[in-house]
Design a protein around this motif. Structure first.
Motif, PDB file in Angstrom:
ATOM      1  N   PRO A 232     -47.376  13.057 -10.855  1.00 11.08           N
ATOM      2  CA  PRO A 232     -46.614  13.548 -11.824  1.00 11.08           C
ATOM      3  C   PRO A 232     -46.361  14.850 -11.621  1.00 11.08           C
ATOM      4  CG  PRO A 232     -48.222  12.079 -12.477  1.00 11.08           C
ATOM      5  CD  PRO A 232     -48.183  12.232 -11.223  1.00 11.08           C
ATOM      6  N   GLY A 233     -45.213  15.415 -12.319  1.00  7.86           N
ATOM      7  CA  GLY A 233     -44.916  16.710 -12.304  1.00  7.86           C
ATOM      8  C   GLY A 233     -43.881  17.267 -12.034  1.00  7.86           C
TER       9      GLY A 233
ATOM     10  N   VAL B 210     -38.867  15.764 -13.633  1.00  5.10           N
ATOM     11  CA  VAL B 210     -39.407  15.403 -14.275  1.00  5.10           C
ATOM     12  C   VAL B 210     -40.612  13.851 -13.836  1.00  5.10           C
ATOM     13  CG1 VAL B 210     -41.223  15.454 -16.331  1.00  5.10           C
ATOM     14  CG2 VAL B 210     -38.763  17.002 -15.987  1.00  5.10           C
ATOM     15  N   ALA B 211     -41.376  13.895 -13.084  1.00  7.62           N
ATOM     16  CA  ALA B 211     -41.943  12.394 -12.692  1.00  7.62           C
ATOM     17  C   ALA B 211     -43.265  12.379 -13.441  1.00  7.62           C
ATOM     18  CB  ALA B 211     -42.564  12.532 -11.542  1.00  7.62           C
TER      19      ALA B 211
ATOM     20  N   PRO C 157     -45.825   6.005 -15.427  1.00  6.07           N
ATOM     21  CA  PRO C 157     -45.101   4.714 -15.694  1.00  6.07           C
ATOM     22  C   PRO C 157     -45.136   4.812 -17.981  1.00  6.07           C
ATOM     23  CG  PRO C 157     -45.602   4.192 -13.729  1.00  6.07           C
ATOM     24  CD  PRO C 157     -46.832   5.708 -14.014  1.00  6.07           C
ATOM     25  N   GLN C 158     -46.729   4.695 -17.730  1.00  2.00           N
ATOM     26  CA  GLN C 158     -46.797   4.572 -19.662  1.00  2.00           C
ATOM     27  C   GLN C 158     -45.717   5.732 -20.115  1.00  2.00           C
ATOM     28  OE1 GLN C 158     -48.906   4.700 -17.532  1.00  2.00           O
ATOM     29  NE2 GLN C 158     -50.489   3.647 -17.689  1.00  2.00           N
ATOM     30  N   ASP C 159     -46.342   6.867 -20.120  1.00  3.36           N
ATOM     31  CA  ASP C 159     -45.054   8.274 -20.470  1.00  3.36           C
ATOM     32  C   ASP C 159     -43.890   7.906 -19.985  1.00  3.36           C
ATOM     33  OD1 ASP C 159     -48.171   8.769 -20.897  1.00  3.36           O
ATOM     34  OD2 ASP C 159     -47.692  10.443 -19.399  1.00  3.36           O
ATOM     35  N   PHE C 160     -43.467   7.656 -19.103  1.00  2.26           N
ATOM     36  CA  PHE C 160     -41.776   7.301 -18.623  1.00  2.26           C
ATOM     37  C   PHE C 160     -41.164   5.925 -19.971  1.00  2.26           C
ATOM     38  CE2 PHE C 160     -39.221   4.899 -16.587  1.00  2.26           C
ATOM     39  CZ  PHE C 160     -37.675   6.540 -16.304  1.00  2.26           C
TER      40      PHE C 160
END
Lengths: 179, 339, 650
Positions: free
Chosen positions: B203-204, B226-227, B230-233
């Motif tokens: 992530p970043g 913005v990577a 998977p949950q945040d995405f």
């Protein structure tokens, strides 16, 4: 002049490259060539006319190599006239087209490529006319005819280019290169 | 003091040992955070090393060749000794032979890297269509269920650790899609649809930039990737499908003004503003930047941008609005509610 | 007819014992004084110098443009220029350097030097030579008139569509650029034909194909390549002009055209062109470096073949400019491999030059410094090119400052450095005076250090991700100091160029007299006076080796070349035509006298293009008719050129 022929030959190679490049892109059916594959009605006889004119010029060339000035004058004259006939027929062929220059990519290619060729024919006709005049004035003999050779080389080149243009625009669509 | 940092930058550039290049050198592709660049970077570094070595060897040979015997000073018109013709061909054989070996090895490695970068390692689950416009990025998330499609702009969220497929569409002129820390560029060409993929390792936030000259504001045509885990995405994705809450007070007045003055170019999900010429602004306040990653997204910069875009991006298609200060404030208040 | 003027056996004369031969030839070959002579001359030396002066003028103009936009880029967020001004400046800079400077400067040197190094009286087609220069000058004025009026090109030198299409670029900028480039292409083509014919027909008797001076290999290869490359770009620009002015659909997507067709046509021309603007300069180094190493070039045959091979391969790598366009990877990997392989012939040159220095005894004159510096810069430009040839790496490198660094190492390193060195070397031949050595050293070191200071950091800013063609950049990208250094280096480099120009002016006024052969060189241009007389050689030299003027001292050399005694050709302007391979004389050529026709033809052609770009159709028709009339006058058969039946006896 042979190098002029090389570079002009390259020009037509790039023109035909552009045609084939655009021809193989996806098109809506019937749009390439626009109005379906073109007819041979005028183009085929016109090809023969151009070939005949090349033959006439070659006949003139061999004539002057043997010192025959009348063959030179008449051969060049006949070549010039046949060239003019070719241009006239091409004019009718153009006038018959249902599309115009800005209609489509195909129309642009058609008019620009045949237009480039016609411009070269026109230039060739002017050269042949000048050569006919100079021959009639008695400028050339069996030793001094470099101008004739150069002009004739150009004319044969224009002729050969037409065969490539004819094959590309009139024959390949019938061979399946159409949408 | 900036100078030491810049010198540090040289070191980073050459060694790739950045602390966090994402912040100090956001486009430095000698640092990798993505699978494509992970595979390519060793080759890049090897080619740099070969190049520097060759330059060093050739440089030394030139200097040695010059200095190995005392040189002559030029004297006009003097007749000097001349060496014989022939000889020295072994230089060419050996030099060209060695070069050819290196070149063939480079070709082999190139082909090997290509094999690993042309296709993603697994079938991507996330598919994104990017359309490039003068001078911003239209981003569409496409799903098998069209109800889950949505649009955003200039900021692309992706799940980290898995490949994401991009469909690249040229909107007007040619642009080029490039996120250096993740992978190489692909052009967006009108009339063609190009395919590409990226995979962020962790992530970043990674900066992207248009890399093909596209007119007056080519310089200011950036974007952010913005990577996220998977949950945040997934959470972000769900939030994008919501319409923003109905505005209150000054913002409600601003919403009306927005629809009237801005709505023919910009869209806000669930409102009458449905323009497609400019970026979708539905969740503007979730984004980190404004105007194609040109300004940070904070109230001061937002006001500045809305009141006179031409001062920041001269030549951009968004004109200076003919609005009073109060009207602009209302619009800004409304934009502030677009979460 | 056997005793024809053209097959007669000319007398053998000795120019030293019979100076009156020179007197007679001078009357035949000298151009008239005054404006009339200036406009009508077909003397290759005058035309060559005009090319050189004009091209250097464009170099200075293009350099000033670069200095202005380097100020804009010296620090983040500067406001020296507006985006539109920046875009026109960088595009005009590229156009100027790549088209109006890089090839014409080399054509200038070749024009001046070829007949001299080949032992001929003039180029094969002197009138075409004049025509080529006039068209070049007028096309340069045409393009710059637009720039001064505020309509310079604004889409970079490679002018990608659709940004160059009417829909996105409404002004007349691109119309001027398109037609100007077509006009310029005509100049290049005409010049190219002349070089190729001269190479094949005008060499001194005995100068067989394996004895021609190295400088001619580079130029003839470049020009043969141009014959096949230039039509592509002329066609592309013409089609673009039609798209913009006649509503055709070659490139515009809504009408069914393809933007990538432009890129193919442009780079099929563009990559060979890159070789065309460096190969002649490499030929200059191969020619002149050995003089300062006091031995012949190592590997003459290998270097000559490598030159030709580079050009042939150069036609097969154009797609490496299009690696990021999404073409199929299989096709791309072929072009990637080809782009890496093309390094091989370049390596031949590099090792040949180093071996020549290694095995020779260097003479530390200014030209030597420039040539030795060139080898290093050539290598640096070569390895960065090799990096961009690798497809996956190029997906990162392309369109960043790394490429900007690469192309400047190539164009400045392989063109400007040899050209400046060559000026120091041949200046005595042009003027009879030597350039100042002390100023020369200052000149070299300022240019060399300034160049590397300015352009090496561009590699790094490229690796740090700085894209090309941005008019400004944000703080915090890590590029600030690098750009400041680049700007400073650019100004240092410009100072070096200024020193060079000062040296030229000073030395031209009061340089030391040079004598005929100040560097003790081996080739034929040094066998005549400095500067040479209008007829070059009083008698036609005969050549028996690659290094005619070194034969008396070179170990194991034949000693049969003759420069003082040879064919006397003085029945009017005459030259000897020789066979393309063995250079056996086979005909006496009647050379044309001075004429205004090339000037008029070029002017009329330009009138045609001005008419087209302004849509003043009556003017275009006038230009066309004028061009045709001039051509007719030009081609009218003339007895004195042996073109008509009357000319049978001399």
């Amino acid at each position: 002049m042979i190098f002029v022929v090389f570079t002009e030959g390259a020009l037509f190679a790039y023109l035909l490259f552009s045609y084939y490049y655009l021809a193989v892109q996806p098109h809506t059916p019937g749009s390439f060539p626009e109005g379906g594959p073109p007819e041979f009605t005028l183009a085929a006889p016109n090809t023969i006319i151009l070939l005949l004119s090349s033959a006439a010029v070659a006949w003139a060339q061999f004539g002057i190599e043997h010192g025959s000035k009348w063959r030179l004058v008449w051969g060049l004259g006949a070549g010039t006239l046949l060239g003019i006939v070719f241009l006239a027929v091409q004019y009718f062929e153009w006038a018959e087209k249902k599309f115009s220059l800005p209609s489509s990519t195909y129309s642009a290619l058609y008019f620009v490529v045949t237009g480039f060729h016609m411009a070269h024919v026109l230039l060739g006709v002017l050269m042949l006319a000048a050569l006919t005049l100079w021959s009639a004035l008695g400028y050339f003999n069996r030793f001094r005819y470099a101008h004739v050779h150069i002009g004739a080389l150009y004319w044969h080149f224009v002729d050969v280019v037409w065969l490539a243009v004819f094959f590309t625009f009139y024959v390949t669509p019938h061979l399946g290169l159409s949408a | 003091m900036r100078l030491p940092r810049a010198l540090g930058g040289w070191g980073v550039a050459i060694t790739g040992l950045a602390g966090d290049a994402r912040a100090s050198q956001p486009l430095n592709y000698l640092v990798s955070h993505g699978l494509q660049n992970d595979v390519t970077l060793p080759l890049t570094k090897a080619l740099i090393a070969v190049s520097l070595t060759v330059v060093l060897i050739i440089g030394l040979l030139i200097v040695a060749a010059i200095l190995r015997r005392p040189g002559l000073q030029p004297v006009a018109g003097a007749r000097l000794e001349v060496g014989p013709e022939g000889g020295g061909l072994s230089w060419i054989w050996i030099g060209v032979g060695l070069s050819s070996l290196v070149l063939l090895a480079s070709i082999a490695w190139t082909v090997a890297v290509l094999g690993q970068t042309v296709h993603p390692p697994s079938k991507p689950k996330t598919r994104i269509e990017v359309t490039a416009h003068q001078w911003w990025w239209e981003v569409r998330y496409v799903d098998e269920n069209p109800a889950l499609d949505f649009a955003t702009a200039d900021e692309i969220h992706i799940p980290a650790g898995e490949p994401v497929a991009f469909k690249l569409i040229g909107g007007d002129v040619i642009h080029s899609f490039w996120v250096p820390l993740l992978g190489g560029k692909t052009d967006l060409i009108p009339g063609l649809t190009n395919e590409s993929w990226l995979q962020a390792d962790t992530p970043g936030t990674y900066r992207g930039q248009c890399a093909e000259y596209c007119g007056a504001q080519h310089a200011h045509m950036a974007f952010l990737v913005v990577a996220q885990s998977p949950q945040d995405f997934r959470r972000w994705r769900d939030s994008q499908l919501q319409s923003p809450a109905a505005p209150q007070g000054e913002a409600a007045q601003g919403a009306q003004l927005f629809t009237m003055h801005c709505g023919s170019c910009h869209s806000v999900r669930g409102t009458d503003a449905g323009g497609v010429l400019g970026p979708d602004l539905s969740h503007l306040m979730q984004r980190q930047s404004l105007a194609a990653a040109t300004l940070p997204n904070d109230p001061a910069h937002l006001s500045q941008w809305v009141s006179d875009p031409q001062a920041i991006k001269p030549g951009a298609y968004m004109q200076k609005p003919e609005l009073t200060a109060a009207e602009l404030a209302a619009i800004r208040a409304y934009l502030g509610t677009l979460r | 007819m056997s005793a024809s003027e053209y097959e007669r056996t000319p007398g053998i004369g000795d120019s030293v014992r019979h100076p009156e031969i020179g007197e007679r030839l001078k009357r035949l070959w000298e151009s008239e004084p005054g404006l009339r002579g200036w406009l009508t001359t077909v003397d290759h030396k005058k035309i060559g110098l005009r090319y050189i002066v004009t091209a250097f003028a464009f170099l200075v103009i293009g350099g000033i443009e670069a200095l202005i936009f380097r100020l804009q880029l010296s620090w983040p967020n500067r406001h020296v220029l507006t985006p539109e001004q920046y875009d026109q400046l960088f595009s005009t800079h590229g156009m100027t350097m790549i088209f109006l400077y890089a090839l014409p400067i080399l054509s200038g040197f070749s024009n001046y030097l070829w007949p001299l190094v080949l032992g001929a009286r003039d180029m094969a087609l002197p009138r075409l030579n004049a025509l080529s220069y006039w068209i070049y000058l007028f096309s340069g004025i045409f393009l710059y008139a637009a720039f001064i009026a505020g309509f310079g090109p604004n889409d970079g030198w490679f002018n990608y569509v659709p940004y160059a299409a009417r829909a996105f670029n409404g002004g007349p900028n691109i119309d001027f650029y398109s037609l100007g480039m077509v006009l310029f292409g005509m100049s290049t083509t005409v010049g190219a034909i002349n070089f190729v014919v001269t190479f094949l027909r005008m060499r001194a008797p005995g100068m067989s194909i394996n004895r021609v001076p190295m400088i001619t290999w580079g130029t003839v290869t470049a020009n043969a390549g141009n014959l096949f490359a230039v039509p592509s770009v002329s066609l592309a620009f013409f089609m673009l002009w039609l798209d913009r002015n006649a509503g055709t659909h070659f490139f515009d997507v809504p009408g069914g055209g393809q933007p990538l067709l432009w890129q193919h046509l442009f780079w099929m021309f563009g990559h060979p062109w890159v070789y065309a603007i460096v190969l002649p300069a490499m030929g200059m180094v191969s020619e002149a470096l050995p003089v300062f190493c006091r031995r012949p070039l190592v590997g003459y045959t290998a270097v000559a073949l490598a030159t030709v091979a580079t050009m042939v391969l150069g036609f097969g790598v154009w797609v490496h400019h299009m690696f990021a366009t999404g073409l199929p990877p299989i096709a791309l990997s072929f072009f990637s491999a080809a782009s890496i392989i093309i390094v091989v012939p370049s390596a031949v040159g590099v090792f040949a030059w180093i071996a020549t220095i290694w095995l020779g005894k260097p003479v530390f004159a200014t030209p030597f410094l420039f040539f030795a510096g060139f080898i290093l810069l050539f290598t640096m430009g070569g390895v960065s090119g090799y990096m961009t040839g690798s497809l996956p790496v190029d997906w990162q490198l392309t369109d960043t400052y790394f490429v900007v660094a690469h192309l400047h190492y190539v164009l400045i390193g392989i063109n400007v450095f040899p050209v400046v060195g060559a000026t120091y070397y041949w200046f005595p031949k042009f003027t009879g005076k030597l350039m100042d050595e002390r100023l020369g050293r200052w000149n070299f070191w300022t240019m060399f250090l300034g160049f590397n200071l300015g352009f090496f950091p561009m590699h790094v800013s490229g690796l740090l991700g700085m894209p090309r063609r941005i008019y400004t950049y944000a703080d915090g990208m890590g590029w600030d100091w690098l750009n400041l250094i680049t700007t400073v280096g650019g100004f240092v480099f410009a100072t070096g160029v200024l020193l060079f120009l000062i040296n030229v002016v000073i030395s031209h006024r009061r340089g030391r007299p040079a004598g005929d052969n100040p560097w003790d060189s081996p080739s034929l241009e040094w066998a005549t006076t400095s500067p040479p007389p209008p007829y070059n050689f009083a008698v036609i030299p005969t050549v028996a080796s690659r290094y005619p003027l070194w034969e008396d001292r070179m170990p194991r050399s034949v000693r049969e070349s003759a420069t003082e005694a040879g064919l006397v050709l003085d029945h009017g302007r005459e030259a000897v035509g020789t066979g393309p391979l063995d250079a056996q004389p086979d005909i006496i050529l009647k050379m044309p006298s001075d004429t205004i026709v090339p000037f008029v033809l070029a002017l009329m052609l330009t009138v045609l293009f001005v008419g087209l770009v302004l849509h003043w159709w009556w003017l275009a028709v006038l230009g066309l008719l004028g061009t045709g009339a001039a051509a007719l006058v030009w081609l009218w058969p003339r007895a004195e050129l042996g073109e008509t039946a009357e000319a049978k006896s001399g």
